[in-house]
Design an enzyme around this catalytic site. Structure first.
Site, PDB file in Angstrom:
ATOM      1  N   LYS A 194      23.731  35.607  42.589  1.00  0.00           N
ATOM      2  CA  LYS A 194      23.480  35.662  44.005  1.00  0.00           C
ATOM      3  C   LYS A 194      24.772  35.768  44.814  1.00  0.00           C
ATOM      4  O   LYS A 194      24.758  36.014  46.016  1.00  0.00           O
ATOM      5  CB  LYS A 194      22.745  34.380  44.425  1.00  0.00           C
ATOM      6  CG  LYS A 194      21.463  34.144  43.668  1.00  0.00           C
ATOM      7  CD  LYS A 194      20.961  32.712  43.908  1.00  0.00           C
ATOM      8  CE  LYS A 194      19.924  32.333  42.910  1.00  0.00           C
ATOM      9  NZ  LYS A 194      19.617  30.880  42.958  1.00  0.00           N
ATOM     10  N   GLY A 195      25.886  35.577  44.123  1.00  0.00           N
ATOM     11  CA  GLY A 195      27.174  35.460  44.817  1.00  0.00           C
ATOM     12  C   GLY A 195      27.590  36.679  45.620  1.00  0.00           C
ATOM     13  O   GLY A 195      28.375  36.587  46.556  1.00  0.00           O
ATOM     14  N   GLU A 223      30.920  42.392  42.514  1.00  0.00           N
ATOM     15  CA  GLU A 223      31.046  40.996  42.072  1.00  0.00           C
ATOM     16  C   GLU A 223      31.615  40.131  43.200  1.00  0.00           C
ATOM     17  O   GLU A 223      32.366  40.622  44.047  1.00  0.00           O
ATOM     18  CB  GLU A 223      32.008  40.927  40.884  1.00  0.00           C
ATOM     19  CG  GLU A 223      31.404  40.578  39.548  1.00  0.00           C
ATOM     20  CD  GLU A 223      30.763  39.214  39.460  1.00  0.00           C
ATOM     21  OE1 GLU A 223      30.297  38.647  40.455  1.00  0.00           O
ATOM     22  OE2 GLU A 223      30.713  38.695  38.328  1.00  0.00           O
ATOM     23  N   ASP A 224      31.274  38.855  43.161  1.00  0.00           N
ATOM     24  CA  ASP A 224      31.892  37.932  44.106  1.00  0.00           C
ATOM     25  C   ASP A 224      33.289  37.537  43.631  1.00  0.00           C
ATOM     26  O   ASP A 224      34.240  37.512  44.398  1.00  0.00           O
ATOM     27  CB  ASP A 224      31.015  36.676  44.324  1.00  0.00           C
ATOM     28  CG  ASP A 224      30.581  35.996  43.033  1.00  0.00           C
ATOM     29  OD1 ASP A 224      30.894  36.497  41.919  1.00  0.00           O
ATOM     30  OD2 ASP A 224      29.907  34.949  43.120  1.00  0.00           O
ATOM     31  N   ASP A 234      36.703  35.544  37.254  1.00  0.00           N
ATOM     32  CA  ASP A 234      37.475  34.371  36.858  1.00  0.00           C
ATOM     33  C   ASP A 234      37.927  34.592  35.407  1.00  0.00           C
ATOM     34  O   ASP A 234      38.915  35.285  35.166  1.00  0.00           O
ATOM     35  CB  ASP A 234      36.585  33.137  37.039  1.00  0.00           C
ATOM     36  CG  ASP A 234      37.253  31.827  36.683  1.00  0.00           C
ATOM     37  OD1 ASP A 234      38.444  31.832  36.340  1.00  0.00           O
ATOM     38  OD2 ASP A 234      36.583  30.779  36.735  1.00  0.00           O
ATOM     39  N   PHE A 249      38.611  25.621  41.724  1.00  0.00           N
ATOM     40  CA  PHE A 249      37.183  25.816  41.990  1.00  0.00           C
ATOM     41  C   PHE A 249      37.011  26.009  43.489  1.00  0.00           C
ATOM     42  O   PHE A 249      37.415  25.163  44.280  1.00  0.00           O
ATOM     43  CB  PHE A 249      36.358  24.629  41.492  1.00  0.00           C
ATOM     44  CG  PHE A 249      34.889  24.828  41.730  1.00  0.00           C
ATOM     45  CD1 PHE A 249      34.164  25.699  40.943  1.00  0.00           C
ATOM     46  CD2 PHE A 249      34.249  24.168  42.768  1.00  0.00           C
ATOM     47  CE1 PHE A 249      32.802  25.916  41.177  1.00  0.00           C
ATOM     48  CE2 PHE A 249      32.894  24.373  43.009  1.00  0.00           C
ATOM     49  CZ  PHE A 249      32.170  25.248  42.212  1.00  0.00           C
ATOM     50  N   ASP A 285      28.983  29.341  45.170  1.00  0.00           N
ATOM     51  CA  ASP A 285      28.218  28.097  45.314  1.00  0.00           C
ATOM     52  C   ASP A 285      28.802  26.923  44.558  1.00  0.00           C
ATOM     53  O   ASP A 285      29.565  27.082  43.600  1.00  0.00           O
ATOM     54  CB  ASP A 285      26.789  28.308  44.808  1.00  0.00           C
ATOM     55  CG  ASP A 285      26.726  28.435  43.289  1.00  0.00           C
ATOM     56  OD1 ASP A 285      27.450  29.283  42.731  1.00  0.00           O
ATOM     57  OD2 ASP A 285      25.966  27.671  42.644  1.00  0.00           O
TER      58      ASP A 285
END
Ligand code: IMP
Ligand code: MG
Length: 189
Positions: A48-49, A104-105, A108, A157, A164
């Site tokens: 959902k990002g 993509e959000d 990482d 983070f 989220d």
């Protein structure tokens, strides 16, 4: 504008205006990158990002696009990684011979997007590229080529603008490091 949730940030890394400016540049990059492509591009958003990023990006694009989405889970609603990324919902578009742009959000470790790219390549698209709002480069564990990333972030983070913590914070209009007490004593990885 100040929002109530700003108090939950240890540090705001990017404000809304910074993000918006970066997204406009990204849209210009896309239009330029595909200027010789006559067909529409298939934008595949990783839910959902991707939602705030894709929502803003879309409105700045000139090129014809169609949209599709995948639901991929790698955090299982927590801030800790559990096993392999899993594909929960697949796209419905037949992408054979189509130009694909993954939205993509954040990249990482790179595990999630690498897995998605491998899977989509088997469906023989004409091209496949990746754009990410954020690049957490120090977190990288596998080699992934990001064709365009809007903003760099440190190996922390972070939440906000689609990202989220236990499904919350996605609506926050900026990006930053949440306070330890917001993470309720859980280890911040
Ligand atoms: P990767 O597989 O480690 O590259 O992580 C991919 C996914 O994990 C991203 O698409 C995000 O949904 C999530 N993720 C990675 N880092 C963060 C973070 O700092 N905050 C929130 N979600 C994150
Ligand atoms: Mg994601």
């Amino acid at each position: 504008m100040s929002r109530d949730y700003y108090k939950h940030f240890e540090k705001i890394i990017y404000h809304f205006e910074d993000i918006e400016r970066a997204i406009i540049k990204a849209a210009n990059w896309i239009d330029d990158e595909y200027k010789d492509v006559k067909e529409e591009i298939v934008l595949i958003g990783l839910l959902k990002g991707c939602i705030p990023f894709l929502g803003r990006l879309l409105l700045h694009l000139n090129h014809d696009v169609i949209l599709d989405f995948m639901v991929v889970s790698s955090f299982k609603g927590e801030d800790k990684r559990i096993g392999e990324p899993s594909i929960i919902t697949d796209i419905i578009t037949d992408i054979k011979d189509k130009h694909i742009l993954l939205i993509e959000d954040i990249v990482d470790s790179g595990y999630t997007i690498k897995k998605i790219i491998e899977l989509l390549k088997k469906r023989q698209p004409k091209s496949i590229k990746l754009i990410s709002l954020l690049d957490k480069r120090e977190g990288r564990r596998v080699n992934v080529k990001i064709d365009y990333s809007c903003l760099k972030i440190p190996n922390e983070f972070i939440v906000g603008f689609g990202l989220d913590y236990k499904e919350k914070c996605r609506n926050w209009d900026c990006i930053g490091i949440p306070k330890k007490n917001y993470i309720k004593g859980e280890k911040n990885e």
